[in-house]
Design a protein around this motif. Structure first.
Motif: not given
Length: 267
Positions: A103-129
């Motif tokens: 998503y973009r708020h004003g002039k800033k681009d941000k993102s969140t991605s999450i990977a799951f396996t069998n209902g459990n979170v295996t990886e999370t990436t936030n940009v910016p952190p």
């Protein structure tokens, strides 16, 4: 809902819409496609709009769509974004594989991605952190097991409409873990919108923060202790999966309402 905790710039519109972004997805043998549109309002004014497409093939589902601020709100809070979710239906409901929001708020681009396996979170990436602040409530590893993303998490599996409001939804948005504890709030009521006409059930919702947030923050304390929250669920067909068609969230500046203006099977 948890978007308010992490992304104050997106405002209450993004939070409320986060509860309702998915159309009523159904387990199916052949591919089926559903379209859903939502209007987010505050004090009678439309502040955001969302539209989504849900495809179901066998036990697999994908959800894609977007949300953007609307009306006068764009002068103060111009936000737009896209969401993509993939997963499959298990015996107890949806099990996500991946969740991506950009998503973009004003002039800033941000993102969140999450990977799951069998209902459990295996990886999370936030940009910016994520920037952790004072009095930060850390997320324990156990809190990331048996959870879903905010989109998959509001597709509730139940044997009957009367069982929908007996469940607790365990949601994780890439930073914050919350539980939404549902409880009955009246008997089934009729509801109609473009593409849908039938009974719905409204649940009262208790907001319970688990971790990944700043303790004592006004917005969280209000949602936890004072806010009146309700979710209204509908089923498309005899799927055993129920999705929200309306939400009401009490905030410090008024009640945010999310309403499905379309809830329609396309094929």
């Amino acid at each position: 809902m948890t978007g308010l905790i992490r992304r104050p710039g997106c405002g209450y519109a993004a939070i409320a819409a986060g509860i309702l972004l998915v159309a009523g997805a159904l387990p199916a043998r052949a591919e089926e496609v559903y379209k859903s549109d939502y209007r987010v309002s505050l004090l009678g004014l439309t502040i955001a709009k969302a539209n989504f497409s849900t495809s179901v093939s066998g036990d697999a589902y994908t959800v894609s769509g977007g949300l953007r601020s609307s009306g006068l709100v764009t002068v103060f809070d111009d936000t737009k974004g896209n969401i993509d979710v993939k997963g499959q239906f298990g015996k107890t409901g949806p099990l996500p594989n991946s969740y991506l929001v950009k998503y973009r708020h004003g002039k800033k681009d941000k993102s969140t991605s999450i990977a799951f396996t069998n209902g459990n979170v295996t990886e999370t990436t936030n940009v910016p952190p994520v920037r952790k602040k004072d009095k930060w409530v850390e997320l324990e590893p156990a809190a990331l097991q048996g959870v879903t993303d905010p989109i998959s998490g509001v597709m509730v599996a139940a044997d009957s409409i009367g069982q929908v409001c007996t469940q607790t939804l365990h949601l994780y948005d890439g930073q914050t873990r919350v539980d939404l504890q549902l409880s009955p709030s009246g008997s089934p009521q009729p509801f109609s919108t473009k593409g849908f006409k039938g009974d719905t059930i409204t649940c009262s919702v208790k907001f319970i923060p688990v971790g990944g947030y700043q303790a004592g923050r006004d917005a969280i304390e209000y949602l936890k202790n004072k806010s009146k929250i309700s979710l209204t669920f509908a089923s498309l067909g005899k799927s055993g999966i129920y999705s929200p068609v309306q939400a009401k969230i009490g905030t410090q500046i008024g009640t945010v309402t999310v309403y499905a203006t379309r809830f329609e099977k396309m094929q």
